[in-house]
Design a protein around this motif. Structure first.
Motif, short mmCIF file in Angstrom:
data_model
loop_
_atom_site.label_atom_id
_atom_site.label_comp_id
_atom_site.label_asym_id
_atom_site.label_seq_id
_atom_site.Cartn_x
_atom_site.Cartn_y
_atom_site.Cartn_z
N THR A 115 66.04 125.61 53.73
CA THR A 115 66.09 125.55 55.19
C THR A 115 67.27 124.69 55.64
OG1 THR A 115 64.76 123.53 55.35
CG2 THR A 115 63.55 125.65 55.26
N ASP A 117 66.90 122.11 57.37
CA ASP A 117 66.43 120.74 57.13
C ASP A 117 66.84 120.28 55.73
OD1 ASP A 117 65.30 120.43 59.65
OD2 ASP A 117 63.27 120.93 58.97
N HIS A 120 70.58 119.50 55.90
CA HIS A 120 70.85 118.24 56.59
C HIS A 120 70.46 117.05 55.72
CE1 HIS A 120 72.13 120.21 60.19
NE2 HIS A 120 70.97 120.80 60.38
N GLN A 121 69.32 117.15 55.04
CA GLN A 121 68.88 116.06 54.17
C GLN A 121 69.87 115.86 53.03
OE1 GLN A 121 65.03 116.52 52.28
NE2 GLN A 121 64.89 114.33 51.93
#
Length: 150
Positions: A115, A117, A120-121
């Motif tokens: 994802t 997310d 970004h992580q």
């Protein structure tokens, strides 16, 4: 985000994931940057940036050579058990990384369920960790996709 599913890892086109192995050159510096790490004989090793390289599955025994090659940090993007019982666990690799002074982060990502997310992580880890960083998964492709997706 918890990733509890285990899947095989193929590209969206059905091809097996994985950059080429053993033929990568050291990190290519960009305008004024110098390479902070050396080429290292690891499965599917590929230099993506002067501060980031990727590789296939690592073992605890690889940590000393990774440190000697100039890396400061390791990111593990492979879920425990994904490769079966022969895959070293996150805790085994972390203990070996700690023993040689490498910073270690485990961010398990399932390729078929990646994802934004996750992306970004991954980039947050890259910003926070001491450089250069070596990220690994089964073949390095998942790490490469995390890096390039931003």
């Amino acid at each position: 985000m918890s990733n509890s599913h285990q899947t095989s890892h193929t590209g969206s086109d059905g091809s097996a994931e994985g950059p080429q192995s053993g033929t990568s050159s050291p990190a290519m510096p960009s305008s004024g940057e110098s390479s902070a790490y050396q080429f290292i004989e690891l499965p599917f090793f590929a230099a993506l940036h002067s501060s980031l390289a990727v590789a296939g599955q690592l073992s605890p025994g690889d940590m000393a050579a990774i440190r000697e090659a100039g890396f400061s940090s390791v990111i593990n993007n492979r879920p425990d058990g994904e490769g079966g019982p022969s895959q070293p666990s996150h805790s085994e690799i972390k203990a070996a990384a700690d023993a040689v002074g490498l910073h270690y982060v485990c961010q398990p990502v399932i390729s078929s369920q990646m994802t934004m997310d996750d992306v970004h992580q991954f980039h947050e880890h890259l910003e926070a960790l001491p450089k250069p960083v070596l990220a690994f998964c089964r073949t390095g492709t998942r790490c490469t996709r995390l890096f390039q997706a931003r």
